[in-house]
Each structure stands twice: as C-alpha cells, then as structure tokens.
Design a protein around this motif. Structure first.
Motif, PDB file in Angstrom:
ATOM      1  N   SER A   1      60.809   5.109 -32.168  1.00 47.06           N
ATOM      2  CA  SER A   1      61.123   5.481 -30.784  1.00 47.06           C
ATOM      3  C   SER A   1      60.448   6.812 -30.464  1.00 47.06           C
ATOM      4  O   SER A   1      60.128   7.598 -31.360  1.00 47.06           O
ATOM      5  CB  SER A   1      62.631   5.534 -30.569  1.00 47.06           C
ATOM      6  N   SER A   2      60.221   7.020 -29.231  1.00 45.70           N
ATOM      7  CA  SER A   2      59.331   8.092 -28.842  1.00 45.70           C
ATOM      8  C   SER A   2      59.928   9.492 -28.966  1.00 45.70           C
ATOM      9  O   SER A   2      59.396  10.328 -29.699  1.00 45.70           O
ATOM     10  CB  SER A   2      58.814   7.845 -27.435  1.00 45.70           C
ATOM     11  N   ALA A   3      61.017   9.741 -28.306  1.00 44.95           N
ATOM     12  CA  ALA A   3      61.441  11.137 -28.168  1.00 44.95           C
ATOM     13  C   ALA A   3      62.389  11.612 -29.276  1.00 44.95           C
ATOM     14  O   ALA A   3      62.079  12.518 -30.038  1.00 44.95           O
ATOM     15  CB  ALA A   3      62.064  11.333 -26.813  1.00 44.95           C
ATOM     16  N   VAL A   4      63.511  10.918 -29.378  1.00 38.78           N
ATOM     17  CA  VAL A   4      64.620  11.476 -30.164  1.00 38.78           C
ATOM     18  C   VAL A   4      64.464  11.350 -31.676  1.00 38.78           C
ATOM     19  O   VAL A   4      65.079  12.084 -32.434  1.00 38.78           O
ATOM     20  CB  VAL A   4      65.947  10.793 -29.749  1.00 38.78           C
TER      21      VAL A   4
ATOM     22  N   ASP B   1      62.237   9.621 -39.850  1.00 33.98           N
ATOM     23  CA  ASP B   1      62.796   8.323 -39.459  1.00 33.98           C
ATOM     24  C   ASP B   1      61.712   7.409 -38.901  1.00 33.98           C
ATOM     25  O   ASP B   1      61.769   6.191 -39.058  1.00 33.98           O
ATOM     26  CB  ASP B   1      63.911   8.502 -38.415  1.00 33.98           C
ATOM     27  N   ARG B   2      60.730   8.026 -38.235  1.00 34.38           N
ATOM     28  CA  ARG B   2      59.609   7.216 -37.726  1.00 34.38           C
ATOM     29  C   ARG B   2      58.906   6.540 -38.900  1.00 34.38           C
ATOM     30  O   ARG B   2      58.624   5.351 -38.878  1.00 34.38           O
ATOM     31  CB  ARG B   2      58.602   8.094 -36.991  1.00 34.38           C
ATOM     32  N   LEU B   3      58.635   7.337 -39.922  1.00 33.46           N
ATOM     33  CA  LEU B   3      57.942   6.783 -41.086  1.00 33.46           C
ATOM     34  C   LEU B   3      58.823   5.740 -41.768  1.00 33.46           C
ATOM     35  O   LEU B   3      58.329   4.703 -42.246  1.00 33.46           O
ATOM     36  CB  LEU B   3      57.564   7.913 -42.055  1.00 33.46           C
ATOM     37  N   ALA B   4      60.134   5.985 -41.768  1.00 32.75           N
ATOM     38  CA  ALA B   4      61.058   5.030 -42.403  1.00 32.75           C
ATOM     39  C   ALA B   4      60.959   3.657 -41.749  1.00 32.75           C
ATOM     40  O   ALA B   4      61.092   2.624 -42.411  1.00 32.75           O
ATOM     41  CB  ALA B   4      62.485   5.558 -42.326  1.00 32.75           C
ATOM     42  N   ALA B   5      60.682   3.651 -40.434  1.00 30.89           N
ATOM     43  CA  ALA B   5      60.586   2.362 -39.725  1.00 30.89           C
ATOM     44  C   ALA B   5      59.422   1.521 -40.246  1.00 30.89           C
ATOM     45  O   ALA B   5      59.419   0.307 -40.139  1.00 30.89           O
ATOM     46  CB  ALA B   5      60.429   2.608 -38.224  1.00 30.89           C
ATOM     47  N   LEU B   6      58.409   2.212 -40.797  1.00 30.60           N
ATOM     48  CA  LEU B   6      57.218   1.495 -41.283  1.00 30.60           C
ATOM     49  C   LEU B   6      57.313   1.127 -42.758  1.00 30.60           C
ATOM     50  O   LEU B   6      56.533   0.317 -43.248  1.00 30.60           O
ATOM     51  CB  LEU B   6      55.953   2.342 -41.061  1.00 30.60           C
ATOM     52  N   ARG B   7      58.265   1.745 -43.484  1.00 29.47           N
ATOM     53  CA  ARG B   7      58.272   1.587 -44.947  1.00 29.47           C
ATOM     54  C   ARG B   7      58.306   0.135 -45.428  1.00 29.47           C
ATOM     55  O   ARG B   7      57.647  -0.178 -46.423  1.00 29.47           O
ATOM     56  CB  ARG B   7      59.411   2.393 -45.578  1.00 29.47           C
TER      57      ARG B   7
END
Ligand code: AMP
Ligand code: MG
Length: 537
Positions: A413-416, A421-427
């Motif tokens: 997600s963009s802002a928050v 956590d962004r990287l976790a979404a790709l793991r």
C-alpha cells in the motif's frame, strides 16, 4: 460459473463443411503419406481406437459450439470424439500446410495427426471446426503414427482452457479421451522408447489455418490455390475487411488482411508476456491466421522470472523461442507471411505497412500491459519505462516467482505501510532468502513504486482489484500439469478435473487452492515435463 445454454441434445446435429466445399481438394483419396499439390486439404477419416474413455471435457467449450454436458455424456459422442464414428454430414479432412521450423523452410508439413471432423454453428451463429488431434495417420503423417500420448494431450487440453479463461486468444479444447491403445515414444530422444497411453483432444476454433497454410502455396508458385485460400479466409473470417460481401479480393484487401493479422498477433504475444507463457515452438506452422495461440506442445510457464528461459529441450542451445524473444520471433514469422502474400500484391509497400502495424500495436500493448501489471492508471514513459526495467532486473537478482510477485505487489500500500512491510508483501515470491544487499535494492525500488503510485492518487483497494484482474494467481505451472499427468497415467483423472476447475477462474483467490498457487517445488526444478519438455508428443 454459468455456462451459456446450448442446443437441445435430442435434436439432430447439423454439420457444416465450408472448408471442404469451397477450397481446392486433393483429388487422391488414398490415405498414404505423400506430397499434395494444388489443394488446401485431403479427405481423411479418423482411424478407430480400441477402447475410448472420456477423461474430461470443457463445459464452456462445448457451449460455444452448441453442445452441452448431455452430449458429452453420450456414448455416440464418445465414439465421435475418439474417431470411431463419423456422423452423417461430417466430411473429415486433414489440411495441407508448410512452415519454417526453427528458422528453416521445412516444406510440406500438414495435419499429420489432426483431422477436422466438420463445422458446428455455435449459439452466437459463428462456425467452429471440431478437430481431433491424435486421430490416426493422414497423407501428411510422413513417417509418424498420427497419434498423440496422454501427457501431451492433458497439457493441450488444460492449457487451451486455461488460456481462454486468462483472456488470451486461443484455440479451445472440447474433450480429452483416452484411446485404450498404446503409443511408442522416445520422450527425451535418448534412445529409450517406451509405450505410453494414447489420447485424443478434440479442439475447436473458427479455423485452424496457419501462416504455413499460405506459405506452402507460395513456395510451390501455386497462385491459384493461394488466391482461393486468401479469398476464403477473408470472406469467412475477416468479412469486415470487405466493403460489401462479394467485393473482389484485390491487393487492398490482402493488405488489410495482413495488417489485421499483424495487429492480432501483437495482441496475442502481449498477452503471453503478461501471463508468463512461453509457447516453445513458434514455427510458422504453429502461428494461427486468426491470432490465436495454437498447437500446445513443449510450452511452459515462467516460474522464476528469466527472459532467457525456454521449456523446449530441442531448442535448449539456441533458445530461439525463449520467453523474452517471443515478440521478435512473431515479427519474423509475420515477415514470412508477408512473403507468402507477396505474389497476390506484387509490391512490398502495403505489406511493410502491416509490419508497422505489428510494431506499433506491440509497443502500445506492451505499455498498456506494463501499466496494468503495475496498477498504474496510464503509462508515463519517462518514469515507467525505467521503473519497469529496473523491476525486471530486480526480479533476476534472486529467483523471483513472476506470478506471485505481481500478486504481492498489489498488496503493497502506498502511504501508511512501513518499508519492511512492503517488502514482506513480496516475500512469498522469492525462491531463496534475500541478502541485505538484495533487501536494499528491493526497498529502493519499492520506494520509487510507491511514489509513482501516489502520483495517480488512486485508492489502494481500487488499485489492488485492478491489478488482480490482470495478474493471475493460478496459472498452469509446468509441475502442476505434471502432477495431473502422472496421476492420469495411473488411471485417475481427479487432478485433471481439479486443475480444470482451478484454471477456469484464474484471477480470484479461493480458500483451499493454496497448492495450485504455490511456487515450483524443488523436485520440479530439473524434472522432465516440468523444467524441460521435448517435442515428442
Ligand atoms: P508440431 O511440432 O506438433 O507442430 O508438428 C509438426 C508437424 O509434425 C505437423 O505437420 C504435425 O502434424 C506433424 N506431427 C507431429 N507428430 C506427429 C505424429 N505423431 N504423427 C504424424 N504427424 C505428426
Ligand atoms: Mg504444429
């Protein structure tokens, strides 16, 4: 999933025979291997098989041609789909075509094991050919047996339907039948032939004409047959190119036909690139004049992103048909089609404009595909071209599952969201642990991605839904097909059925289907049928 209504199974089937009636026929009716000149096809009946058994059918493909489950459950239809019965009105034939194989002109090829039974008119009024693949020898069989094995038939059956439901232009598969006969194949071309179960797929398409269907007549300087075939193609399959139904098929029409084939081919290849499909044998005899994916042989799906990958063992050293090369090869094949049409137009200018259409359509489609896969509202070349190419580079730093990466990206997600956590979404997409350097590279890319998404100002949930509609979760991974094949070879078709159900709805995540959305397991990394396939089928 709702299936459109079909004709009443009790009413008689009306077969049509436009191809046979309107195109020049081989006058010889012997079913002997030979060169066939001056003809678009030879009449050939299927050769009966020992003990046909239905393995699976596609309700949607049946409905498209005006059939329904009740037909497919009937014993007379099983006999038809196994090649053991010719219904009144059917005029079975094998088509004559040539082709460039791996860049070299191969002369006459033709339907060596495919026999078109006839045409049915679907509920929407369109004609569809029903063609049995593996139905026995024809005049085009050369030294081969005209048969197909279960493993390649399962693959063609499932992938045709998977591609359709992914929104990729393709021929369809109506049914998969076991023949009860054995077929000898040297699967890995290593001198160890073995008997395998035989099978027949009934596939459907408005026409199975290929680039090679036209090339063969040009190669033989047979302008009459070429002209007749082009006229047939336009009148029945591209009628919108004519100002009125019986307008003459002149040079302008041929140019318009070629440009339209170029456009459709570009659209098809862009879809292949979007879903991670590698055709594997893009010979000109395997390129549909309708821009449909055709002839599912040693195809494969990208697991970890690698533009150099090809599943085709026969092509392993040159990799002519590798994933990243497909747009170029399609262009090369279109040049060969232009050469085939040349005798009908006499000058090259109009045909070369068609090739411009190919290039322009491909770039436009590719940009749309990039924007769609990244969840962007539009494609902005200055920022999005480097964003995309840097993503492809990052995906090659460590083995990264292409399918899972784009599903994961939708969850960023963009802002928050915190960077970790962004990287976790790709793991879930990575095949191995990331080093700190990899993590830094990915985090930097994600930073840019989030900034770019912010420019659009689109709601995260909306972007996620849009991304999920173009980035499939369930694709026909090579190892999934292989599991279904091994079970089917033991006589159990449960997994074939299960996979068909999975691929019928490839974009919607469903509980209980985790296995079908999984990364390639280690056992499949170097296994025949998974990481490499031969043309033996
Ligand atoms: P493909 O590589 O499947 O596109 O096939 C190339 C050519 O070989 C086509 O003309 C096929 O009809 C022919 N062919 C492939 N396998 C067989 C077979 N088992 N029997 C007869 N012809 C075949
Ligand atoms: Mg072929």
């Amino acid at each position: 999933m709702s299936v459109p209504s079909a004709t009443d199974p009790a009413s008689p089937i009306q077969w049509h025979d436009r191809f046979v009636r309107e195109l020049p026929a081989d006058p010889d009716t012997d079913n002997e291997s030979r060169q066939v000149a001056g003809a678009a096809y030879s009449r050939a009946d299927p050769t009966p098989v020992a003990a046909p058994r239905m393995v699976a059918w596609s309700p949607e493909a049946a409905a498209q041609v005006g059939l329904c489950d009740a037909h497919l459950k009937r014993s007379d239809w099983l006999e038809v789909l196994a090649g053991n019965r010719v219904m009144p009105g059917m005029k079975p034939y094998a088509a004559c075509y040539g082709g460039h194989q791996f860049g070299n002109w191969a002369g006459q090829l033709g339907d060596g094991r495919a026999i078109t039974l006839g045409e049915l008119v679907g509920v929407d009024g369109r004609h569809f050919e029903l063609q049995l693949k593996g139905a026995g020898p024809t005049p085009y069989s050369r030294m081969a047996d005209g048969r197909a094995v279960l493993r390649s038939s399962v693959r063609e059956f499932l992938c045709s339907e998977a591609m359709h439901h992914l929104g990729v232009p393709t021929t369809r598969a109506l049914s998969l039948v076991r023949t009860g006969d054995g077929v000898m194949r040297d699967m890995l071309y290593d001198g160890r032939p073995a008997e395998e179960p035989g099978a027949i797929v009934c596939r459907t398409a408005p026409t199975f004409l290929r680039f090679g269907s036209y090339q063969i007549h040009m190669a033989r300087s047979d302008e009459d047959t070429l002209q007749a075939l082009v006229a047939y193609t336009v009148r029945h399959h591209f009628p919108s190119l004519l100002s009125e139904p019986d307008a003459p098929i002149d040079a302008d029409v041929v140019h318009a036909l070629f440009a339209e084939v170029c456009r459709r081919t570009a659209v098809m290849v862009a879809h292949w690139m979007r879903v991670g499909f590698v055709h594997g044998v893009m010979n000109t005899d395997n390129m549909s004049i309708l821009g449909l994916t055709i002839d599912y042989g040693p195809y494969g799906w990208i697991d970890h992103y690698d533009p150099e990958w090809t599943p085709n063992l026969t092509d392993a050293s040159r990799r002519r048909y590798r994933y990243g090369h497909q747009p170029n090869v399609a262009g090369w094949n279109l040049i060969k089609l232009a050469e085939a049409f040349f005798p009908l137009v006499g000058v090259a200018d109009g045909l070369s404009r068609g090739l411009d259409v190919y290039r322009d359509t491909w770039y436009a489609e590719q940009q749309g595909m990039v924007a769609g896969k990244l969840g962007l509202l539009d494609y902005r070349p200055e920022t999005d071209a480097p964003l995309w190419s840097d993503l492809l580079d990052a995906m090659q730093l460590v083995e990264t599952d292409m399918t899972l990466l784009f599903r994961g990206l939708a969850d960023v997600s963009s802002a928050v969201m915190a960077p970790s956590d962004r990287l976790a979404a790709l793991r879930p997409a990575f095949y191995m642990a990331l080093t700190p350097q990899h993590e830094a590279a990915w985090s930097a890319w994600l930073e840019r991605y989030v900034a770019r998404v912010a420019v659009d100002g689109r709601d995260d949930a909306e972007r996620r839904a849009a991304m999920h509609s173009v980035n499939p979760l369930y694709v026909l991974r090579n190892w999934l097909a292989q599991e279904a094949i091994e079970q089917a070879e033991r006589g159990d078709s449960t997994r074939v059925q299960a996979l068909l159900d999975v691929v019928r709805d490839p974009y919607t995540e469903r509980p209980g289907l985790e296995h079908f959305a999984g990364k390639r397991p280690e056992w499949a990394r170097h296994k025949a049928g998974c990481s490499m396939l031969s043309c033996s089928s």
